[in-house]
Design a protein around this motif. Structure first.
Motif, short mmCIF file in Angstrom:
data_model
loop_
_atom_site.label_atom_id
_atom_site.label_comp_id
_atom_site.label_asym_id
_atom_site.label_seq_id
_atom_site.Cartn_x
_atom_site.Cartn_y
_atom_site.Cartn_z
N SER A 247 2.00 0.81 -2.15
CA SER A 247 1.69 1.70 -3.27
C SER A 247 0.19 1.96 -3.29
O SER A 247 -0.61 1.02 -3.35
CB SER A 247 2.13 1.07 -4.60
N ASN A 310 3.93 5.05 -1.24
CA ASN A 310 4.18 5.59 -2.57
C ASN A 310 2.81 5.93 -3.14
O ASN A 310 2.02 5.03 -3.47
CB ASN A 310 4.90 4.56 -3.44
N ALA A 341 6.77 9.72 -3.30
CA ALA A 341 7.12 8.82 -2.20
C ALA A 341 7.11 9.61 -0.88
O ALA A 341 7.78 10.64 -0.76
CB ALA A 341 8.49 8.20 -2.43
N ASN A 343 8.09 9.12 2.87
CA ASN A 343 8.86 8.23 3.72
C ASN A 343 8.90 8.80 5.12
O ASN A 343 9.49 9.86 5.36
CB ASN A 343 10.28 8.06 3.17
#
Length: 345
Positions: A247, A310, A341, A343
């Motif tokens: 994060s 994130n 987010a 990914n």
């Protein structure tokens, strides 16, 4: 002289007297306070504040942690990190969502006798050489030892600014061995062209696209003599890190970390254009590093190379850079956060 911000009773999140470990705001606030605890621990050392005069302990004891170990730089003996153990005041060693151990790293102290050593670490970040320092060696040994003893499922990494760089490097090092630690990275440094300062979005996008194609082209040209598939190597390297999902907490008014906003947005745009391979090559091989390689110097892996993350942006305008970059913003109760987010696939 004691600053008001060093005193938990004056500037800490006193409203968190009952932490919900499944609440992302609570978890973020606690992680930020543990990092602040490292700052104040070093300030206590410098000002010779001990026993009842020490201000640091309340920053972790309020949340039922105890100081397990101080991480000390072997060059100047400053405290740059801490390992905390969670000790809830009732039976049981672990609450759902809580860490068992948290490893936190502070950023640069601009005052006191740790400044010169911290500044040296900042220079190593700019040169992508943080991994070669004895301070990082102390940090990664502490992380490995904690994981080896207690497992990785409930261990946190946390850091601010220089400390976030330390946590990123430690997290990436562990991720390459298949160990993925939960990480809270506050105002992590992004060292590249200061494109975020440009107001015109089209100009920014054009510069980024051009830079990506130039960097990718230089990468292929400079490494062609190695006679290997650069594209597949790039994909394999990013895939090895992709399962790590740290994060990142950034503020657009902080030029040290705001580059992450454009970095992830640009990567998404390049994927949409069908130029994802170009961007992945460029991300791993920024132009500055390529020029160093061309001169026979190892530039190291870019710190900001994070396939997945994130990204949490504090959209509340800051009065100045100090506020935008400060750790204190991250435990405030009424933040306006935008979370995206990213990914890697």
């Amino acid at each position: 002289m004691t600053s008001e911000r060093e005193d938990f009773n004056l500037s800490g999140p006193l409203h968190l007297n009952n932490v919900d470990w499944k609440n992302e705001d609570h978890r973020r606030s606690v992680a930020a306070c543990l990092v602040q605890g490292v700052y104040i621990l070093e300030r206590d050392r410098q000002d010779n504040r001990r026993g009842p005069q020490a201000l640091a302990p309340l920053w972790w004891e309020f949340f039922h942690f105890r100081l397990h170990r101080e991480l000390v730089d072997d060059v100047d003996q400053c405290i740059f990190g801490s390992i905390y153990e969670f000790k809830p005041p009732f039976d049981g060693n672990h609450l759902d969502g809580s860490p068992r151990y948290a490893i936190a790293f502070r950023g640069t102290l601009t005052k006191g006798d740790a400044f010169l050593r911290d500044l040296e670490m900042d220079v190593h970040i700019i040169r992508n050489g943080l991994h070669q320092t004895s301070r990082f060696e102390t940090a990664i040994q502490a992380v490995r030892s904690t994981v080896a003893t207690h497992g990785s499922s409930n261990i946190w990494l946390a850091g601010h600014s220089l400390g976030a760089a330390m946590a990123i490097l430690a997290g990436k090092t562990m991720a390459k061995t298949g160990i993925f630690l939960e990480a809270f990275l506050f105002n992590p440094p992004f060292l590249n062209m200061p494109i975020e300062r440009i107001k015109d979005k089209k100009v920014k996008q054009g510069i980024r696209i051009a830079s990506s194609f130039i960097a990718a082209g230089l990468t292929v040209a400079l490494k062609a003599r190695q006679k290997r598939n650069i594209v597949n190597t790039s994909e394999d390297h990013l895939a090895a890190l992709s399962a790590w999902f740290p994060s990142l907490f950034v503020h657009p008014g902080d030029h040290i970390c705001s580059g992450y906003i454009g970095y992830f947005e640009h990567r998404k745009q390049m994927e949409a254009m069908g130029a994802g391979v170009v961007e992945r090559l460029a991300s791993q091989n920024p132009i500055g590093g390529l020029l160093m390689n061309a001169m026979g110097k190892d530039s190291g892996e870019p710190l900001h190379l994070l396939p997945s993350a994130n990204l949490i942006v504090n959209s509340i305008p800051a009065q100045d850079f100090k506020q935008a970059h400060g750790i204190h913003q991250w435990w405030q109760p009424d933040l306006s956060l935008q979370s995206i987010a990213y990914n890697y696939k």
